[in-house]
Motif scaffolding. Structure first.
Motif, short mmCIF file in Angstrom:
data_model
loop_
_atom_site.label_atom_id
_atom_site.label_comp_id
_atom_site.label_asym_id
_atom_site.label_seq_id
_atom_site.Cartn_x
_atom_site.Cartn_y
_atom_site.Cartn_z
N PHE A 183 0.83 -1.21 0.00
CA PHE A 183 0.00 0.00 0.00
C PHE A 183 0.87 1.26 0.00
O PHE A 183 0.66 2.17 -0.80
CB PHE A 183 -0.95 -0.01 1.21
N VAL A 184 1.84 1.31 0.90
CA VAL A 184 2.70 2.49 1.01
C VAL A 184 3.50 2.69 -0.27
O VAL A 184 3.59 3.82 -0.80
CB VAL A 184 3.62 2.39 2.25
N ILE A 185 4.07 1.62 -0.81
CA ILE A 185 4.84 1.73 -2.05
C ILE A 185 3.97 2.25 -3.19
O ILE A 185 4.34 3.18 -3.91
CB ILE A 185 5.48 0.37 -2.42
N GLY A 186 2.79 1.66 -3.34
CA GLY A 186 1.89 2.08 -4.40
C GLY A 186 1.43 3.52 -4.23
O GLY A 186 1.36 4.28 -5.21
N ALA A 187 1.13 3.91 -3.00
CA ALA A 187 0.67 5.28 -2.75
C ALA A 187 1.77 6.30 -3.03
O ALA A 187 1.50 7.35 -3.62
CB ALA A 187 0.18 5.41 -1.30
N VAL A 188 2.98 5.99 -2.64
CA VAL A 188 4.10 6.92 -2.87
C VAL A 188 4.35 7.09 -4.37
O VAL A 188 4.49 8.21 -4.87
CB VAL A 188 5.38 6.45 -2.14
N ILE A 189 4.37 5.98 -5.10
CA ILE A 189 4.59 6.06 -6.55
C ILE A 189 3.43 6.80 -7.21
O ILE A 189 3.64 7.69 -8.04
CB ILE A 189 4.77 4.66 -7.16
#
Length: 114
Positions: free
Chosen positions: A35-41
């Motif tokens: 979730f965090v990786i996807g949101a940051v990208i």
């Protein structure tokens, strides 16, 4: 290039949306990391693209790409069924975003000069 970044970042909205659903209220670590990786990208790309694209149009495109790709993922994985109504409404989202894009182009929009 900003449009490519915007579309790719919109597609990453699918990653964080699906991962968010799998966190089960932020109780599962691995989906939380995705979730965090996807949101940051996704949001990082949106921020970069909005340096060159008007915010209203850019945000609408980003949301539409995310909505369409998330629904496509859900249908492909069998989590949702695609009905005629859903297809019609998703096509409506795409048409509205295309309209916003056309209207935001100073050469063809409502304030175009001959």
């Amino acid at each position: 290039m900003p449009w490519v970044i915007l579309i790719v970042s919109g597609a990453f909205e699918t990653m964080w949306a699906v991962a968010l659903a799998k966190t089960e209220g932020f109780t599962k670590l691995v989906p939380m990391i995705w979730f965090v990786i996807g949101a940051v990208i996704s949001m990082g790309g949106l921020g970069i693209a909005l340096k060159h694209i008007p915010v209203g149009t850019g945000y609408a495109v980003w949301v539409a790409v995310g909505a369409v790709t998330t629904l496509a993922y859900a249908v492909i994985t069998g989590a949702e069924t695609l009905t005629v109504a859903k297809l019609f409404l998703v096509l409506g989202i795409v048409a509205c975003v295309a309209g916003l894009n056309i209207l935001s182009d100073p050469a063809v929009g409502p304030n175009a000069r001959p």
